[in-house]
Scaffold this motif. Structure first.
Motif, mmCIF file in Angstrom:
data_model
loop_
_atom_site.group_PDB
_atom_site.id
_atom_site.type_symbol
_atom_site.label_atom_id
_atom_site.label_comp_id
_atom_site.label_asym_id
_atom_site.label_seq_id
_atom_site.Cartn_x
_atom_site.Cartn_y
_atom_site.Cartn_z
ATOM 1 N N HIS A 78 25.201 58.952 20.015
ATOM 2 C CA HIS A 78 26.557 58.729 19.674
ATOM 3 C C HIS A 78 26.609 57.421 18.913
ATOM 4 C CE1 HIS A 78 27.349 61.152 23.239
ATOM 5 N NE2 HIS A 78 27.955 61.838 22.434
ATOM 6 N N GLN A 79 25.491 56.376 19.026
ATOM 7 C CA GLN A 79 25.725 55.286 18.458
ATOM 8 C C GLN A 79 25.314 55.077 17.012
ATOM 9 O OE1 GLN A 79 23.862 52.507 21.717
ATOM 10 N NE2 GLN A 79 25.250 51.173 20.246
ATOM 11 N N CYS A 80 24.378 56.145 16.769
ATOM 12 C CA CYS A 80 23.740 55.925 15.371
ATOM 13 C C CYS A 80 24.066 57.182 14.456
ATOM 14 C CB CYS A 80 22.323 55.528 15.303
ATOM 15 S SG CYS A 80 21.200 56.635 15.828
ATOM 16 N N LEU A 81 23.994 58.436 14.878
ATOM 17 C CA LEU A 81 24.058 59.683 14.147
ATOM 18 C C LEU A 81 25.387 60.192 14.264
ATOM 19 C CD1 LEU A 81 20.674 61.289 15.650
ATOM 20 C CD2 LEU A 81 21.034 59.919 13.663
ATOM 21 N N TYR A 82 26.220 59.950 15.145
ATOM 22 C CA TYR A 82 27.579 60.566 15.270
ATOM 23 C C TYR A 82 28.483 59.178 15.161
ATOM 24 C CZ TYR A 82 25.823 65.106 16.286
ATOM 25 O OH TYR A 82 25.248 66.160 16.413
ATOM 26 N N GLY A 83 28.621 58.684 13.967
ATOM 27 C CA GLY A 83 29.255 57.422 13.914
ATOM 28 C C GLY A 83 28.247 56.095 13.694
ATOM 29 N N TYR A 84 28.655 54.886 13.541
ATOM 30 C CA TYR A 84 27.841 53.679 13.641
ATOM 31 C C TYR A 84 28.637 52.836 14.634
ATOM 32 C CZ TYR A 84 25.017 49.961 12.773
ATOM 33 O OH TYR A 84 24.259 48.772 13.037
ATOM 34 N N ARG A 85 28.145 52.772 15.855
ATOM 35 C CA ARG A 85 28.814 52.229 16.848
ATOM 36 C C ARG A 85 27.908 51.002 17.461
ATOM 37 N NH1 ARG A 85 33.594 54.320 18.252
ATOM 38 N NH2 ARG A 85 33.974 56.561 17.922
ATOM 39 N N THR A 86 28.555 49.948 17.526
ATOM 40 C CA THR A 86 27.967 48.856 18.616
ATOM 41 C C THR A 86 29.099 48.308 19.540
ATOM 42 O OG1 THR A 86 28.665 47.220 16.771
ATOM 43 C CG2 THR A 86 26.632 48.087 16.528
ATOM 44 N N PHE A 87 28.543 47.703 20.659
ATOM 45 C CA PHE A 87 29.523 47.343 21.678
ATOM 46 C C PHE A 87 29.857 45.884 21.291
ATOM 47 C CE2 PHE A 87 26.788 50.344 23.794
ATOM 48 C CZ PHE A 87 27.583 50.823 24.993
ATOM 49 N N THR A 88 29.042 45.180 20.476
ATOM 50 C CA THR A 88 29.525 43.686 20.048
ATOM 51 C C THR A 88 29.347 43.558 18.411
ATOM 52 O OG1 THR A 88 27.267 42.951 20.171
ATOM 53 C CG2 THR A 88 28.531 43.007 22.348
ATOM 54 N N ALA A 89 29.846 42.325 18.379
ATOM 55 C CA ALA A 89 29.665 42.155 16.679
ATOM 56 C C ALA A 89 28.391 41.292 16.449
ATOM 57 C CB ALA A 89 30.767 41.058 16.142
ATOM 58 N N LEU A 90 27.351 41.177 17.509
ATOM 59 C CA LEU A 90 26.214 40.246 17.256
ATOM 60 C C LEU A 90 25.450 40.990 16.394
ATOM 61 C CD1 LEU A 90 25.719 39.589 21.190
ATOM 62 C CD2 LEU A 90 26.726 38.278 19.561
ATOM 63 N N ASP A 91 24.911 39.921 15.658
ATOM 64 C CA ASP A 91 23.799 40.482 14.440
ATOM 65 C C ASP A 91 22.422 41.135 15.168
ATOM 66 O OD1 ASP A 91 25.105 39.610 12.274
ATOM 67 O OD2 ASP A 91 23.922 37.738 11.966
ATOM 68 N N ASP A 92 22.090 40.611 16.385
ATOM 69 C CA ASP A 92 20.937 41.391 16.891
ATOM 70 C C ASP A 92 21.269 42.941 17.539
ATOM 71 O OD1 ASP A 92 18.577 39.476 17.512
ATOM 72 O OD2 ASP A 92 20.250 38.043 17.405
ATOM 73 N N GLU A 93 22.399 43.015 17.757
ATOM 74 C CA GLU A 93 22.798 44.365 18.104
ATOM 75 C C GLU A 93 22.726 45.276 16.915
ATOM 76 O OE1 GLU A 93 26.510 45.186 20.132
ATOM 77 O OE2 GLU A 93 25.747 47.498 20.447
ATOM 78 N N ARG A 94 23.178 44.650 15.715
ATOM 79 C CA ARG A 94 23.220 45.473 14.519
ATOM 80 C C ARG A 94 22.007 45.691 13.973
ATOM 81 N NH1 ARG A 94 22.810 44.046 9.755
ATOM 82 N NH2 ARG A 94 22.817 41.756 10.394
ATOM 83 N N VAL A 95 21.014 44.889 14.134
ATOM 84 C CA VAL A 95 19.586 44.988 13.726
ATOM 85 C C VAL A 95 18.952 46.075 14.719
ATOM 86 C CG1 VAL A 95 17.283 43.675 14.070
ATOM 87 C CG2 VAL A 95 19.167 42.583 12.918
ATOM 88 N N PHE A 96 19.268 46.091 15.975
ATOM 89 C CA PHE A 96 18.729 46.828 17.003
ATOM 90 C C PHE A 96 19.173 48.405 16.780
ATOM 91 C CE2 PHE A 96 19.067 49.118 21.055
ATOM 92 C CZ PHE A 96 17.738 48.986 21.573
ATOM 93 N N VAL A 97 20.318 48.527 16.748
ATOM 94 C CA VAL A 97 21.063 49.689 16.510
ATOM 95 C C VAL A 97 20.353 50.667 14.865
ATOM 96 C CG1 VAL A 97 23.035 51.403 16.193
ATOM 97 C CG2 VAL A 97 22.995 49.610 17.768
#
Ligand code: HEM
Length: 386
Positions: free
Chosen positions: A122-141
């Motif tokens: 759900h986070q990366c193949l059906y849209g691009y969703r993160t819980f936060t605006a943190l750079d590290d979460e963007r890098v992780f996802v």
């Protein structure tokens, strides 16, 4: 009463903006105190804003009536509701009107034949969703998502080979393609390990992946491994076996956590014959041709690339980002650390076994892998090829 499409859009907008900002504010407060979670009046106000506003928007979707007809939209909506439930779990706040919210999740899950929670797809193949605006979460996802795409590319190439035959010149192309894709997995794993901050991951990203309850039943947490391709690769290469009870548990456990189209692929993967077996069969029927030998060498290179990427996952992602920081986590948090629920040492033991199987590295008395079969293949293609 809002039109359902409009209510879904409104919820989606909220998840992308206010929800993101509120989670980020909480994470920055936790991070500043170097804690996984904090309690206190100011922070409770923010947590309540997430819980109340999210529930209100989900209620609007329910009031607007029927669930989407399109299966993809239903899966995406399940992910959106799941993101909200995952955040409530992460901040340890009760979900208002939880029966209503959870019954929507359950209805969506039942209509699709999947667990009624959000998963990594759900986070990366059906849209691009993160819980936060943190750079590290963007890098992780992003890098997890790239890893998944590369695994899918490798599986796509390998699954076409049995039909055309392992000694086909076209199989050579597909084996090269699979090897390159698995090299890309290693590359994105490496970039992740070099870019992601350990404390950010441990304190601000990992906690959103925890198990949570839906309708009184607990569903295990999300992880980047919930897709079929890695298992298709294991089985097609012959590094793991569908009749191995340990591996069967891995497959059946993940079934409800992969997207519906991946369930079809998982079912198909357990009945096929491995490329390793096909290479042996073909070598046994006649002289080993130059093309068969070259393809067998390419096959062995694919196996090496698969082992290398996954060994990296174990030693350079799981250990430094999870095992080591867990040693310093407060006592009361340690039981809660894995995504799947079992204690950390049990999860690590399972991952170590998968790592050994994928790298075809026997551990005497502990695990027998495809090591002997790969050595045999090396002999067959060398000896008979002379
Ligand atoms: C900081 C980064 C990562 C960490 C700490 C991590 C950790 C873990 C853990 C602990 C599990 C077991 C889940 C559980 O049972 O609780 C797992 C599973 C898995 N992860 Fe990762 N992971 C990371 C990144 C990735 C990436 C980038 C990929 C590539 C797609 C990946 C692929 C997998 C797979 C395939 C599994 C399922 C088990 C298996 O079949 O091997 N992980 N990971």
């Amino acid at each position: 009463m809002a039109h359902q499409g409009a209510a879904v859009e409104q919820f989606d907008r909220w998840l992308r903006h206010e929800f993101l900002d509120l989670n980020t504010e909480l994470e920055e407060a936790y991070f500043a105190a170097h804690r996984e979670i904090l309690y206190g009046p100011d922070l409770e106000v923010i947590k309540q804003a997430i819980a109340l506003n999210g529930a209100k928007l989900v209620a609007q979707i329910v009031e607007a009536g029927t669930t989407p007809v399109d299966a993809r939209e239903r899966y995406q909506l399940l992910g959106a509701v799941g993101l909200y439930l995952g955040a409530c779990r992460r901040h340890e706040v009760d979900v208002p009107e939880h029966e209503l919210v959870e019954s929507l999740a359950n209805l969506l899950g039942a209509s699709l034949g999947v667990a009624p929670r959000y998963v990594f797809a759900h986070q990366c193949l059906y849209g691009y969703r993160t819980f936060t605006a943190l750079d590290d979460e963007r890098v992780f996802v992003t890098h997890n998502g790239l890893g998944v795409l590369s695994y899918q590319r490798a599986a796509h190439a390998l699954r076409r080979i049995p039909a055309m035959g392992v000694s086909s010149p076209l199989a050579a192309y597909l084996l090269e393609d699979a090897r390159a894709a698995l090299d890309d997995v290693l590359l994105s794993n490496r970039t992740l390990s070099e870019t992601l901050n350990v404390d950010r991951f441990f304190l601000n990203i990992r906690p959103y992946f925890k198990p949570y309850q839906v309708g009184g039943v607990e569903f295990r947490g999300a992880n980047a491994g919930d897709f079929a391709a890695i298992n298709e690769i294991d089985l097609l290469l012959g590094l793991c076996a569908a009749h191995d009870p340990f591996y069967q548990r891995v497959l059946t456990e993940k079934y409800a956590y992969v997207p519906p189209e991946d369930q079809v692929l998982l079912r198909a993967a357990v009945t096929g014959v491995s490329l390793l077996e096909l290479l042996f069969r073909e070598a046994a029927t006649g002289p080993v041709t130059a093309q068969l030998r070259a393809n067998a060498e390419r096959f062995l290179a694919v196996c090496r690339a698969h082992g290398a990427a996954y060994t990296f996952h174990h030693h350079r992602l799981v250990k430094p980002f999870l095992e080591t920081p867990a040693k310093h986590a407060p006592e009361e948090r340690v039981n809660d650390i894995t995504a799947s629920g079992p204690p950390l040492d049990v999860v690590l033991g399972g991952l170590q076994r998968l790592s050994d199987l994928r790298a075809a590295r026997d551990r005497p008395g502990v695990v027998v892998t495809a090591q002997a079969s790969l050595n045999k293949l090396r002999e067959v293609i060398n000896v008979e090829g002379r």
